[in-house]
Design a protein around this motif. Structure first.
Motif, PDB file in Angstrom:
ATOM      1  N   SER A  76      -2.027  -2.884 -13.897  1.00  0.00           N
ATOM      2  CA  SER A  76      -0.824  -2.920 -14.711  1.00  0.00           C
ATOM      3  C   SER A  76       0.448  -2.495 -13.988  1.00  0.00           C
ATOM      4  N   SER A  77       0.371  -1.701 -12.959  1.00  0.00           N
ATOM      5  CA  SER A  77       1.575  -1.166 -12.339  1.00  0.00           C
ATOM      6  C   SER A  77       1.500  -1.307 -10.832  1.00  0.00           C
ATOM      7  N   LEU A  78       2.582  -1.781 -10.242  1.00  0.00           N
ATOM      8  CA  LEU A  78       2.606  -2.126  -8.823  1.00  0.00           C
ATOM      9  C   LEU A  78       2.314  -0.940  -7.915  1.00  0.00           C
ATOM     10  N   ASN A  79       2.719   0.264  -8.304  1.00  0.00           N
ATOM     11  CA  ASN A  79       2.570   1.420  -7.407  1.00  0.00           C
ATOM     12  C   ASN A  79       1.438   2.354  -7.839  1.00  0.00           C
ATOM     13  N   HIS A  80       0.459   1.830  -8.594  1.00  0.00           N
ATOM     14  CA  HIS A  80      -0.640   2.668  -9.058  1.00  0.00           C
ATOM     15  C   HIS A  80      -1.977   2.244  -8.475  1.00  0.00           C
ATOM     16  N   PHE A  81      -1.955   1.731  -7.259  1.00  0.00           N
ATOM     17  CA  PHE A  81      -3.199   1.363  -6.597  1.00  0.00           C
ATOM     18  C   PHE A  81      -3.550   2.372  -5.507  1.00  0.00           C
ATOM     19  N   GLY A  82      -3.182   3.627  -5.725  1.00  0.00           N
ATOM     20  CA  GLY A  82      -3.458   4.658  -4.736  1.00  0.00           C
ATOM     21  C   GLY A  82      -4.435   5.706  -5.213  1.00  0.00           C
ATOM     22  N   SER A  83      -5.275   5.359  -6.171  1.00  0.00           N
ATOM     23  CA  SER A  83      -6.175   6.370  -6.729  1.00  0.00           C
ATOM     24  C   SER A  83      -7.159   6.890  -5.693  1.00  0.00           C
ATOM     25  N   ARG A 106       0.838  -1.206   0.000  1.00  0.00           N
ATOM     26  CA  ARG A 106       0.000   0.000   0.000  1.00  0.00           C
ATOM     27  C   ARG A 106       0.871   1.253   0.000  1.00  0.00           C
ATOM     28  N   PHE A 107       1.941   1.219   0.756  1.00  0.00           N
ATOM     29  CA  PHE A 107       2.856   2.363   0.814  1.00  0.00           C
ATOM     30  C   PHE A 107       3.423   2.704  -0.563  1.00  0.00           C
ATOM     31  N   LEU A 108       3.764   1.690  -1.359  1.00  0.00           N
ATOM     32  CA  LEU A 108       4.349   1.955  -2.671  1.00  0.00           C
ATOM     33  C   LEU A 108       3.431   2.826  -3.524  1.00  0.00           C
ATOM     34  N   SER A 109       2.118   2.636  -3.391  1.00  0.00           N
ATOM     35  CA  SER A 109       1.168   3.446  -4.146  1.00  0.00           C
ATOM     36  C   SER A 109       0.883   4.783  -3.470  1.00  0.00           C
ATOM     37  N   GLU A 110       0.570   4.743  -2.190  1.00  0.00           N
ATOM     38  CA  GLU A 110       0.162   5.980  -1.518  1.00  0.00           C
ATOM     39  C   GLU A 110       1.347   6.921  -1.312  1.00  0.00           C
ATOM     40  N   GLY A 111       2.538   6.367  -1.140  1.00  0.00           N
ATOM     41  CA  GLY A 111       3.711   7.230  -1.070  1.00  0.00           C
ATOM     42  C   GLY A 111       3.975   7.941  -2.382  1.00  0.00           C
ATOM     43  N   THR A 112       3.768   7.233  -3.487  1.00  0.00           N
ATOM     44  CA  THR A 112       3.892   7.874  -4.801  1.00  0.00           C
ATOM     45  C   THR A 112       2.858   8.980  -4.958  1.00  0.00           C
ATOM     46  N   CYS A 113       1.629   8.708  -4.509  1.00  0.00           N
ATOM     47  CA  CYS A 113       0.591   9.743  -4.549  1.00  0.00           C
ATOM     48  C   CYS A 113       1.035  11.005  -3.818  1.00  0.00           C
ATOM     49  N   ASP A 114       1.699  10.829  -2.694  1.00  0.00           N
ATOM     50  CA  ASP A 114       2.088  11.989  -1.893  1.00  0.00           C
ATOM     51  C   ASP A 114       3.157  12.828  -2.587  1.00  0.00           C
ATOM     52  N   THR A 115       3.993  12.194  -3.400  1.00  0.00           N
ATOM     53  CA  THR A 115       4.954  12.967  -4.193  1.00  0.00           C
ATOM     54  C   THR A 115       4.224  13.794  -5.247  1.00  0.00           C
ATOM     55  N   VAL A 116       3.263  13.179  -5.919  1.00  0.00           N
ATOM     56  CA  VAL A 116       2.455  13.915  -6.883  1.00  0.00           C
ATOM     57  C   VAL A 116       1.734  15.067  -6.194  1.00  0.00           C
ATOM     58  N   ARG A 117       1.150  14.796  -5.047  1.00  0.00           N
ATOM     59  CA  ARG A 117       0.415  15.836  -4.315  1.00  0.00           C
ATOM     60  C   ARG A 117       1.334  16.995  -3.923  1.00  0.00           C
ATOM     61  N   ALA A 118       2.553  16.677  -3.502  1.00  0.00           N
ATOM     62  CA  ALA A 118       3.484  17.737  -3.096  1.00  0.00           C
ATOM     63  C   ALA A 118       3.780  18.674  -4.264  1.00  0.00           C
ATOM     64  N   PHE A 119       4.064  18.097  -5.429  1.00  0.00           N
ATOM     65  CA  PHE A 119       4.402  18.927  -6.584  1.00  0.00           C
ATOM     66  C   PHE A 119       3.180  19.710  -7.081  1.00  0.00           C
ATOM     67  N   ALA A 120       2.040  19.053  -7.158  1.00  0.00           N
ATOM     68  CA  ALA A 120       0.831  19.745  -7.620  1.00  0.00           C
ATOM     69  C   ALA A 120       0.409  20.826  -6.637  1.00  0.00           C
ATOM     70  N   GLY A 121       0.527  20.544  -5.345  1.00  0.00           N
ATOM     71  CA  GLY A 121       0.184  21.537  -4.337  1.00  0.00           C
ATOM     72  C   GLY A 121       1.084  22.756  -4.420  1.00  0.00           C
TER      73      GLY A 121
END
Length: 910
Positions: free
Chosen positions: A499-506, A461-476
């Motif tokens: 399809s991608s291991l770290n894309h289950f954080g939508s 779960r971290f692999l996805s949600e941690g990636t989300c937080d990087t996106v959120r930081a830049f977009a914010g």
């Protein structure tokens, strides 16, 4: 080879070939004098069974030279392909003594295996290139026909040196540009533009300076932005241009826009925006902030912030991909891949974004800026590094470990809760360890057990949600620096579709205000080809609930540019003319408009859309948005499909096929079922605005909370039908429970934990649910085996291996249950039957791709032919491509659907 033309026969079989029925397969093989590509004959193979397969193999081995490249090429004509039918090459190499073949077998690429129905008189190429092994002297070629019954013709089989493409693309005229002075003059006359996404009448709407605007954007060429044709799109009324600003790693000429910490070359960045406006002076700008890496030397300064494998080797990128792991960079084109979980990278990237926007606000260009795109990770889509590796190797650097602990604190709140969940009395947030590849893969094991594996699932779960937080930081950072309303977009390329291991954080990304728009490429391979249903990798229903827009990335390759080889042409669905482009473009856009969503056209090579006919089609679609064809507020389908992100974390990486089959491959059956549907993530099942449906399909609801199980139980009323797949509710906080799964489904289930091949075939059944079922049901997969052990259940399908009940149904009066034991095991025909059984809206019989929102009816010919179409309401029907009024006051239509072509019908309610 001399027998590839199939011109002579010996005892009815093509001369020089051996015909075999294998694994219980049934069928025939003969020369055919009526259907051929060249000469006077082809070979026709008819498969008449679901089980087994057919091979037609060269009788004599063919000589090859070690180390040389060869191409196996053939042409096929398929008049009657059905769901689950395949045909492909199997190529085996042998040594000089021909004693035993040299593994591995070489098969056709997956995108060439799927049987696609041919247009009358047309033949499609199949091409596989291989290199002869060092000790190879001979090769054997088999034509394999597999899956559900169908007919296929082969002709003109070739073995020899690879044949380069003969196609010569046209010479494209350069873009017409105005001067910079003219751009500045036009900007002086314009108001300061704004961009935002706001939900209006239940539909997320793109607003440009407060005006609703069709969600159609143009993405410029990434490496050569000055080769983009922005003017073409401007003239087609698509004025929103996404402009790649490659801050890292470097520009095509090697220039670094991010020179060092706090040092930038913003002038070159401005040139990209200026080019867009010189081509389209009325255009709007969306700078695409590309951070595939950081500034030169960043990784040397922050070694602990660079992605690492389990052995401490650092991730190294080149161009847009992670290419290897090591300790040193080989040349100036290589760069360190920052960890997607590095707080230092988040902070440094956010500072760059703030500095860049501060610069832009001092220029006249700022008036045209309406949004920002955030790009990073592998291939710019925030995919995990080494995404094509053996186990999608994640990140073991110290920064990742710190970020894992950060999210654990957020999830659990205190160490007592962490210890209870992990069943570890000694663990603390500061002592957590990252699971090894062996723990993650767990060979032979399908599910992670909460009693022993919560730590591993949390890391997934971290692999996805941690990636989300990087996106959120830049977009914010972009939104905070803008000082005016701007929208932000990002790739979430595989989303929840497996399809991608770290894309289950939508679910995390959807609930954040930092991101407004998610975009994902239209699926490559078989999904994109003509005569296939197309696909989208997101959950549009959930995006609507959370006020987000989804854009389908259409990086469509066309006749305006060439292609590198035939296999690549097939994989990317290259279109040879405007007619083929329109068929694919209308299919993909019809799919998105039916869900109230949009697209951006990615001109990856510069000039892919530079054709008058292509741009006319894009302009017509833009006008369709203006005319309300994408309005979803007045009608909804009766079927809701749910994909579950949390469950993906509880399937071991050694059994990722279970997730891929459940989510990705199941789309084909859904999209060709003739039944329109909405798609959500399971977390939104209890959302206040989700509304009511007649059929609920749970694709992969393996790990359900008690609250979610209660919510599903609450649906067991009013005659609703609930469709459960594989292991619904099998995993809870208490562990693995077949009893819990049985209670949820309403039928007694049984299971065996050992990995098995999972494939069901239709059982004899005189019931609506059994009407017209093909022998093989849905796809096949591999994992733990589940089956129905309930004498009250109506058996619809049984396992090919073992014969247990794998598809069954029960009618409880107040509600109905359908259970499918194979991941991805729903066939188009069964989905259609379930909808009819449930009195849900069905547009037509299974076979073609049909999408509708009540205003637009889009049909792409997969099966084609004469078809009765039921309309969602009484309407005047107009062919959008021709303007012809097809019917007035109609509730149904009889139509001839052309194979590999797309119909657009406008429905004006009466």
């Amino acid at each position: 080879m001399t027998t590839g033309g199939f011109e002579e026969a010996v005892e009815g079989i093509p001369a020089g070939w051996d015909f075999k029925l294998e694994g219980g397969g049934e069928g025939t093989c003969a020369l055919d004098a009526d259907t051929f590509r060249s000469g006077a004959h082809s070979v026709c193979i008819r498969k008449t069974s679901g089980r087994g397969f057919i091979t037609l193999t060269t009788s004599e081995m063919l000589p090859i030279t070690a180390g040389e490249k060869y191409e196996v090429r053939a042409y096929v004509h398929i008049p009657d392909a059905v769901f689950g039918s395949q045909a492909y090459f199997c190529i085996r190499q042998y040594p000089q003594d021909k004693s035993a073949y040299l593994p591995p077998n070489i098969f056709s690429d997956y995108d060439q295996r799927i049987a696609v129905r041919s247009r009358p008189g047309e033949w499609a190429m199949r091409s596989t290139v291989f290199t002869a092994q060092a000790n190879a002297a001979f090769v054997e070629i088999a034509l394999v026909v597999n899956g559900n019954p169908f007919t296929i013709y082969f002709d003109d089989l070739y073995l020899g040196p690879p044949i380069p493409p003969a196609y010569k693309p046209p010479t494209l005229a350069p873009e017409t540009l105005v001067s910079e002075e003219q751009v500045y003059e036009r900007l002086s006359q314009r108001e300061d533009a704004t961009g935002e996404v706001r939900t209006i009448d239940g539909q997320p709407t793109l607003l440009i300076s407060g005006e609703p605007t069709p969600p159609m954007l143009h993405l410029m060429c990434f490496w050569r932005p000055f080769s983009s044709y922005n003017g073409d799109f401007g003239r087609a009324r698509v004025h929103i241009h996404v402009c790649p600003i490659v801050f890292s790693p470097y520009l095509a000429d090697g220039t670094h826009l991010w020179r060092a910490k706090g040092e930038y070359d913003f002038e070159k960045a401005d040139e990209v925006l200026m080019h867009a406006l010189k081509a389209d002076p009325d255009g709007y700008l969306v700078p695409d902030i590309v951070l595939l890496g950081a500034y030169p030397g960043w990784g040397d300064d922050h070694r602990d912030e660079v992605c690492q494998d389990i052995n401490g080797n650092l991730a190294i990128g080149k161009s847009v991909h992670n290419v290897r792991y090591g300790s040193e960079l080989a040349d100036e084109k290589e760069f360190w891949n920052p960890s997607l979980y590095s707080q230092v990278f988040r902070d440094d990237g956010s500072q760059l974004i703030a500095d860049y926007i501060a610069h832009l606000r001092q220029t006249p260009l700022w008036k045209a800026v309406v949004g920002f795109t955030i790009t990073g990770g592998d291939d710019g889509q925030f995919s995990a590094y080494r995404r094509s590796g053996p186990a999608h190797e994640p990140d073991y650097c110290p920064a990742a470990k710190r970020d894992f602990a950060r999210l654990l604190r957020e999830w659990y709140g205190d160490e007592g809760a962490l210890r209870a969940a992990w069943r570890d009395p000694d663990v603390t947030f500061d002592t957590v360890t990252l699971p090894s590849p062996e723990e993650r893969t767990a060979t032979g094991k399908t599910f992670r057990d909460p009693a022993t594996d919560t730590r591993i699932a949390d890391y997934a779960r971290f692999l996805s949600e941690g990636t989300c937080d990087t996106v959120r930081a830049f977009a914010g950072a972009a939104k905070a620096a803008a000082g005016k309303p701007v929208f932000t977009t990002t790739y979430w390329g595989a989303h929840v579709m497996g399809s991608s291991l770290n894309h289950f954080g939508s679910r995390r990304l959807m609930r954040t205000p930092e991101i407004d728009i998610i975009h994902a490429p239209a699926g490559y391979g078989p999904w994109r080809q003509l005569g296939q249903p197309g696909c989208n990798n997101t959950t549009p229903g959930s995006l609507r609930l959370h006020d987000k827009i989804c854009l389908q990335e259409l990086d469509l390759r066309t006749h305006t540019r060439g292609y590198q080889d035939e296999a690549w042409r097939i994989f990317i669905a290259w279109t040879k003319d405007v007619e083929e482009f329109v068929a694919i473009n209308r299919r993909e856009m019809g799919l998105m408009m039916a869900w109230g969503m949009g697209s951006w056209y990615y001109d990856m090579a510069g000039g892919w859309f530079h054709d008058e006919g292509i741009m006319e089609d894009i302009a017509d679609i833009h006008d369709g948005y203006r005319d309300g064809l994408a309005n979803v507020s007045d009608w909804r389908p009766d079927v809701a499909v749910f994909a579950d992100e949390e469950s993906s974390h509880w399937v071991t990486e050694g059994m990722r096929q279970v997730i891929f089959s459940s989510l990705n491959r199941q789309r084909d059956a859904l999209n060709t079922s003739g039944v329109p549907y909405d798609r959500y993530i399971t977390d939104d099942l209890t959302h206040a605005d989700i509304g009511e449906y007649k059929v609920y399909i749970f694709l992969n609801a393996y790990r359900l909370s008690d609250e979610q199980a209660v919510a599903i139980d609450a649906l067991k009323r009013d005659g609703k039908t609930l469709v459960f797949m594989y292991a619904p509710g099998f995993i809870s906080d208490e562990g693995l429970s077949i009893e819990r799964a049985s209670a949820l489904v309403g039928m007694k289930l049984a299971w065996s934990p050992g990995a098995a091949t999972l494939q069901c075939e239709a059982a004899p059944l005189r019931h609506l649910l059994g009407n017209g079922l093909l022998p093989l049901q849905g796809g096949s997969s591999r994992g733990a085996k589940f089956w129905v052990d309930d004498p009250e259940a109506m058996v619809i399908g049984t396992y090919v291996d073992g014969g247990e009940a794998g598809i069954a149904a029960r009618d409880f009066g107040a509600w109905r249950s359908v259970y499918v034991a194979v991941p991805g095991g729903l066939s188009p025909e069964l989905i259609n039957n379930i909808a009819r059984w449930s009195d849900a809206y069905v547009a037509s019989s299974a076979g073609d791709a049909i999408y509708t929102n009540g205003r637009l009816l889009c049909i792409h010919g997969v099966a084609g032919g004469q078809r009765e179409i039921a309309l969602p309401h009484r309407a005047t029907v107009t062919n959008e491509l021709t303007g012809e009024v097809v019917a007035r006051g109609a509730t149904s239509l009889d139509m001839d659907v052309p194979v590999q072509r797309t119909l657009w019908l406008r429905l004006d309610w009466e």
